[in-house]
Design a protein around this motif. Structure first.
Motif, short mmCIF file in Angstrom:
data_model
loop_
_atom_site.label_atom_id
_atom_site.label_comp_id
_atom_site.label_asym_id
_atom_site.label_seq_id
_atom_site.Cartn_x
_atom_site.Cartn_y
_atom_site.Cartn_z
N GLN B 37 0.46 -1.34 0.07
CA GLN B 37 -0.12 -0.19 -0.02
C GLN B 37 0.95 1.16 0.43
OE1 GLN B 37 -1.69 1.28 3.90
NE2 GLN B 37 -3.87 0.74 3.00
N LEU B 47 1.41 -5.13 3.09
CA LEU B 47 -0.34 -5.18 3.40
C LEU B 47 -0.10 -6.41 4.31
CD1 LEU B 47 -2.63 -3.34 1.37
CD2 LEU B 47 -2.62 -3.26 3.70
N PHE B 62 -8.06 -7.53 4.93
CA PHE B 62 -7.42 -8.05 4.06
C PHE B 62 -6.90 -9.88 3.79
CE2 PHE B 62 -6.46 -3.40 2.74
CZ PHE B 62 -6.01 -3.32 4.15
N ILE B 77 -10.36 -6.48 -0.23
CA ILE B 77 -10.29 -5.23 1.23
C ILE B 77 -11.42 -5.03 1.46
CG2 ILE B 77 -10.10 -2.69 1.93
CD1 ILE B 77 -7.24 -2.80 -0.21
N SER B 80 -14.46 -1.60 3.06
CA SER B 80 -13.51 -0.60 2.92
C SER B 80 -13.68 0.51 3.64
CB SER B 80 -13.66 -0.01 0.98
OG SER B 80 -13.54 -1.49 0.30
N GLN B 81 -12.58 1.44 4.00
CA GLN B 81 -12.85 2.97 4.97
C GLN B 81 -12.65 3.89 4.20
OE1 GLN B 81 -15.00 3.45 7.71
NE2 GLN B 81 -15.19 1.04 6.70
N ASP B 84 -8.78 3.11 3.51
CA ASP B 84 -8.00 2.34 2.49
C ASP B 84 -7.56 3.54 1.41
OD1 ASP B 84 -10.08 0.60 3.61
OD2 ASP B 84 -8.08 0.58 4.46
N TYR B 88 -2.08 0.77 -4.32
CA TYR B 88 -1.38 -0.62 -4.25
C TYR B 88 -1.14 -1.65 -5.31
CZ TYR B 88 -4.91 0.34 -0.52
OH TYR B 88 -5.29 0.27 0.23
#
Lengths: 113, 113
Positions: B37, B47, B62, B77, B80-81, B84, B88
């Protein structure tokens, strides 16, 4: 515990000049790998140093050279800079022949004008 | 043979949704597959990683799914937030003893609040 430290963070150079980038590995690590990350691309392997010797080299010209010191820190030198050398240069440190703890620094942003 | 192909190039997901990034490779000798990430101005941070003898690995939100026969692996993921939101990269390790990583081209993920 300090991670991988790279200096300088930013650098502007003129075509044809030479540049030296520096990397201090994470405490306890003895291997340093250098990567070039062009804008919008993934990092590309330049070379790796272990026991003060270049262990493997990626597809980069001889203008790219390096060195590792007895304290495991490393330098990346680029001669005869080209505009295409503009990139983020990343240093990663690790311990010996293992993936364990393979850690990247924040990089040096090199701009060649 | 040394390439890792990553898709999509960019991804927009609603908060709470599932983000899925895919990678494919040709070299069956690759022996380690990490996901990194990267936030703007920072180096890549590990990650999660998997070896080819395992089909799935989960760490928190993850998950890596690995399909050895198809020579594909993916990052999921969950939930997801907005935090994030980053780029990637998948990677594969060349089994040369130097732990040289071949990176994909990256996926820019944006998670909408």
């Amino acid at each position: 515990d300090a991670g991988v430290t790279q200096s300088p963070t930013h650098l502007i150079k003129t075509r044809g000049q030479q540049v030296t980038l520096r990397c201090s590995p994470k405490s306890g690590h003895d291997t340093v790998s250098w990567y070039q990350q062009a804008l919008g691309q993934g990092p590309q392997f330049i070379f790796q140093y272990y026991e003060e010797e270049e262990r493997q080299r990626g597809n980069f010209p001889d203008r790219f050279s390096g060195h590792q010191f007895p304290n495991y820190s490393s330098e990346l030198n680029v001669n005869a800079l080209l505009l295409g050398d503009s990139a983020l240069y990343l240093c990663a440190s690790s311990f010996g022949s293992t993936h364990y703890g393979y850690t990247f620094g924040s990089g040096t942003r090199l701009t060649v004008v | 043979q040394q390439q890792v192909k990553q898709s999509p190039q960019s991804l927009i997901v609603q908060k709470g949704g599932i983000s899925i990034i895919n990678c494919a490779y040709e070299n069956t000798a690759f022996d380690y597959f990490p996901w990194y990430q990267q936030f703007p101005g920072k180096g890549p941070a590990l990650l999660i990683a998997i070896r080819p003898d395992v089909s799935e690995k989960k760490e928190g939100r993850f998950t890596i799914s690995f399909n050895k026969s198809a020579k594909q692996f993916s990052l999921h993921i969950m939930d997801s937030q907005p935090g994030d939101s980053a780029t990637y990269f998948c990677a594969a390790s060349v089994p040369s003893g130097t732990y040289k990583y071949i990176f994909g081209t990256g996926t820019r993920l944006k998670v909408l609040a």
